[in-house]
Design an enzyme around this catalytic site. Sequence first.
Site, short mmCIF file in Angstrom:
data_model
loop_
_atom_site.label_atom_id
_atom_site.label_comp_id
_atom_site.label_asym_id
_atom_site.label_seq_id
_atom_site.Cartn_x
_atom_site.Cartn_y
_atom_site.Cartn_z
CG HIS A 21 -0.26 0.03 2.54
ND1 HIS A 21 0.09 1.19 3.19
CD2 HIS A 21 0.14 -0.97 3.37
CE1 HIS A 21 0.64 0.92 4.35
NE2 HIS A 21 0.70 -0.40 4.49
CB CYS A 31 1.36 -4.08 5.24
SG CYS A 31 -0.17 -4.97 5.60
#
Length: 385
Positions: A266, A285
């Site tokens: 992201h 992440c």
Amino acid sequence: MAAISQDTRPTLDASTFINTMRAAWTYKRIAEAGGWPSLPDGTIMKAGDKGPLVPVLRKRLIAEGDLSPELASGTTFDAALIGAVKQFQARHGLPETGAVRARTLEALNIPAATRHRQLTASAQRLASSTFSFGSRYVVVNIPSAAVEAIEQGQVARRYVAIVGKADRPSPSVETRVTAINLNPTWTVPVSLIKKDIIPHVRKDADYLQKMKIRILDAKGQEVDPKAIDWSTQNAINYTLRQDPGAINSLGQIRIDMPNKHAVYMHDTPKKQLFAQDIRFHSSGCVRVADVGDFAEWLLRGTAGPSGAWTKEGIDTAIVSTARQDIRLDKPVPVAWVYLTGYATADGMVHFRNDVYGLDMPKNEPAPEPEAIDVPATASIKTKRL
């Protein structure tokens, strides 16, 4: 932005396992023959320097093939030595300055036996891989903190990344990118509600409003923050969801890649972190620099509202602030790997720091890492791969 390699050779391809095993045997022989010389702590060497340490550096670089054996003599830090140091730095993911300073010195002084262990451990981690290489695929080598977009066997684009910190490591994953989420929401993990949100609200009652975080009950109804006793841990019984926008923790783009760890790639509002050489800051992440460009590459072949998706089209969709989930017409394979040592087909051997301690011998186990707590936030339902 931190400097990043422009090498077109991918970190991972179908031959990486066997190439790395061959390299491991080579380094085993080097170690058994006595390894290579080390340089004294605090050594700093640069172009034009002279002295007795220059021949030691030459011998050290010859041991791994960065300098030709014909150039073993000489007490001056000349152009050939600068080139050899730059190649060494490139193989180790270091800034290619051509000078020996703290980080380069540290890498030079790592013993051959340790390098053999890194190559062996990395190969073992690849041994059980069932990754499906295609004409287009994505590789994240976690120790490199970089993302590679690969097509036709070469790195088409490489991006600076931020990966998991040591106590919240990014996991090894083999899956597919299935969708791009524009203007995503972010569901706050329970661990961060405890460690971050509750302490912030105790100090500032308006914190949630400033961060555009809503509280939802089990029925999805919004709850007034004043109705919660913040002196307790009761907030963990609710869903805290951050609205889309520039301050959203996922930034403005989320890359959906269904997997059992619920991790993904992201954007981020904290883009200043991409300037750091050491980028282990996330909770598992992977944050990607220039993620819009990466999304455009992933969406190649997927029809947009007025033809093919372009970077400009993605930017326009983001400006609208509307939540939009774009499913890829053809999912792109993606692998997150942990390779502290690997070799490419041409025999070049690369090393990275063992930031998670996974290369340690079994009789010296690394401490158990904290479990990743990063829930998925896409509205698209996951599919079995």
